[in-house]
Design an enzyme around this catalytic site. Sequence first.
Site, PDB file in Angstrom:
ATOM      1  N   GLU A   1       1.029  -1.491  -0.097  1.00 33.37           N
ATOM      2  CA  GLU A   1      -0.029  -0.077   0.349  1.00 33.37           C
ATOM      3  C   GLU A   1       0.887   1.397   0.096  1.00 33.37           C
ATOM      4  O   GLU A   1       1.764   1.314   0.783  1.00 33.37           O
ATOM      5  CB  GLU A   1      -0.694  -0.081   0.858  1.00 33.37           C
ATOM      6  CG  GLU A   1      -1.843   1.114   1.552  1.00 33.37           C
ATOM      7  CD  GLU A   1      -2.884   1.300   0.045  1.00 33.37           C
ATOM      8  OE1 GLU A   1      -2.587   2.509  -0.419  1.00 33.37           O
ATOM      9  OE2 GLU A   1      -3.356   0.849  -0.145  1.00 33.37           O
ATOM     10  N   LYS A   2       0.572   1.852  -1.335  1.00 34.42           N
ATOM     11  CA  LYS A   2       1.963   3.190  -1.002  1.00 34.42           C
ATOM     12  C   LYS A   2       1.237   4.533  -0.147  1.00 34.42           C
ATOM     13  O   LYS A   2       2.106   5.397  -0.343  1.00 34.42           O
ATOM     14  CB  LYS A   2       1.092   3.431  -2.165  1.00 34.42           C
ATOM     15  CG  LYS A   2      -0.087   4.090  -2.847  1.00 34.42           C
ATOM     16  CD  LYS A   2       0.288   4.462  -4.085  1.00 34.42           C
ATOM     17  CE  LYS A   2      -1.380   4.876  -4.994  1.00 34.42           C
ATOM     18  NZ  LYS A   2      -1.551   5.183  -6.800  1.00 34.42           N
ATOM     19  N   HIS A   3       0.169   4.493   0.363  1.00 33.76           N
ATOM     20  CA  HIS A   3      -0.016   5.537   1.357  1.00 33.76           C
ATOM     21  C   HIS A   3       0.942   4.999   2.764  1.00 33.76           C
ATOM     22  O   HIS A   3       0.786   6.377   3.966  1.00 33.76           O
ATOM     23  CB  HIS A   3      -1.422   5.076   1.355  1.00 33.76           C
ATOM     24  CG  HIS A   3      -1.928   6.434   0.033  1.00 33.76           C
ATOM     25  ND1 HIS A   3      -2.560   4.948  -0.503  1.00 33.76           N
ATOM     26  CD2 HIS A   3      -1.976   7.074  -0.136  1.00 33.76           C
ATOM     27  CE1 HIS A   3      -3.075   5.507  -1.921  1.00 33.76           C
ATOM     28  NE2 HIS A   3      -2.940   7.158  -1.234  1.00 33.76           N
TER      29      HIS A   3
ATOM     30  N   HIS B   1       4.062   6.601  -4.898  1.00 34.39           N
ATOM     31  CA  HIS B   1       2.654   7.438  -3.697  1.00 34.39           C
ATOM     32  C   HIS B   1       3.086   9.270  -5.014  1.00 34.39           C
ATOM     33  O   HIS B   1       4.126   9.556  -5.762  1.00 34.39           O
ATOM     34  CB  HIS B   1       2.685   8.513  -3.040  1.00 34.39           C
ATOM     35  CG  HIS B   1       1.228   8.784  -2.864  1.00 34.39           C
ATOM     36  ND1 HIS B   1       1.004   9.858  -3.099  1.00 34.39           N
ATOM     37  CD2 HIS B   1       0.244   8.180  -2.071  1.00 34.39           C
ATOM     38  CE1 HIS B   1      -0.276   9.755  -2.720  1.00 34.39           C
ATOM     39  NE2 HIS B   1      -0.871   8.973  -2.278  1.00 34.39           N
TER      40      HIS B   1
ATOM     41  N   HIS C   1      -2.229  14.609  -6.609  1.00 37.17           N
ATOM     42  CA  HIS C   1      -2.879  13.236  -5.489  1.00 37.17           C
ATOM     43  C   HIS C   1      -1.070  13.524  -4.732  1.00 37.17           C
ATOM     44  O   HIS C   1       0.025  13.672  -5.916  1.00 37.17           O
ATOM     45  CB  HIS C   1      -2.997  12.107  -6.353  1.00 37.17           C
ATOM     46  CG  HIS C   1      -3.027  10.880  -5.748  1.00 37.17           C
ATOM     47  ND1 HIS C   1      -3.179   9.990  -6.528  1.00 37.17           N
ATOM     48  CD2 HIS C   1      -3.047  11.015  -4.444  1.00 37.17           C
ATOM     49  CE1 HIS C   1      -3.256   8.824  -5.701  1.00 37.17           C
ATOM     50  NE2 HIS C   1      -3.541  10.109  -4.391  1.00 37.17           N
TER      51      HIS C   1
ATOM     52  N   CYS D   1      -3.003  12.086   2.951  1.00 37.57           N
ATOM     53  CA  CYS D   1      -3.341  11.616   1.429  1.00 37.57           C
ATOM     54  C   CYS D   1      -4.314  12.972   0.964  1.00 37.57           C
ATOM     55  O   CYS D   1      -5.162  13.183   1.977  1.00 37.57           O
ATOM     56  CB  CYS D   1      -2.711  10.676   0.883  1.00 37.57           C
ATOM     57  SG  CYS D   1      -4.050  10.355  -1.335  1.00 37.57           S
TER      58      CYS D   1
ATOM     59  N   HIS E   1      -6.856  10.072  -0.493  1.00 33.75           N
ATOM     60  CA  HIS E   1      -7.347   9.142   0.433  1.00 33.75           C
ATOM     61  C   HIS E   1      -7.161   9.389   2.312  1.00 33.75           C
ATOM     62  O   HIS E   1      -7.013   7.988   2.404  1.00 33.75           O
ATOM     63  CB  HIS E   1      -5.819   7.732  -0.024  1.00 33.75           C
ATOM     64  CG  HIS E   1      -6.088   7.595  -1.493  1.00 33.75           C
ATOM     65  ND1 HIS E   1      -5.825   8.151  -2.318  1.00 33.75           N
ATOM     66  CD2 HIS E   1      -7.651   6.717  -2.700  1.00 33.75           C
ATOM     67  CE1 HIS E   1      -5.880   7.793  -3.850  1.00 33.75           C
ATOM     68  NE2 HIS E   1      -7.352   7.552  -3.975  1.00 33.75           N
TER      69      HIS E   1
END
Length: 117
Positions: A14-16, A44, A50, A102, A105
């Site tokens: 998961e990139k977050h 990310h 974004h 983010c 997100h």
Amino acid sequence: MLGNFIKSGDFKGEKHVPVIVAPEKVKANEWFEVEVSVGKEIPHPNTIEHHIAWIDLYAIPEGANFIQHIGRFEFVPELSEPFVKTKIKLEKSCRLIALSYCNIHGLWENDLEISVE
């Protein structure tokens, strides 16, 4: 209530998720480096549309009923990456918590236990 909106996960999938890199054991009241980043394994996006806006770093000392805010690190999309290296010192063992935001997100967290000798 805020906890209902904070997401977590494995930073390799998961990139977050903020990644905390620090020694597992440190000496009491001696400075050591802590590195926090987002997008360590999966980059990310870093565009105006974004991006990761900030990372907060906290410590919860062993046996404490409160949390200590170590710092907030803000990032400008396209001009800075969500990566920070800082030095801290601890009196007793604690759990470090990194919280990232983010703009699309929301909130993401990760933690790391640090033992103080």
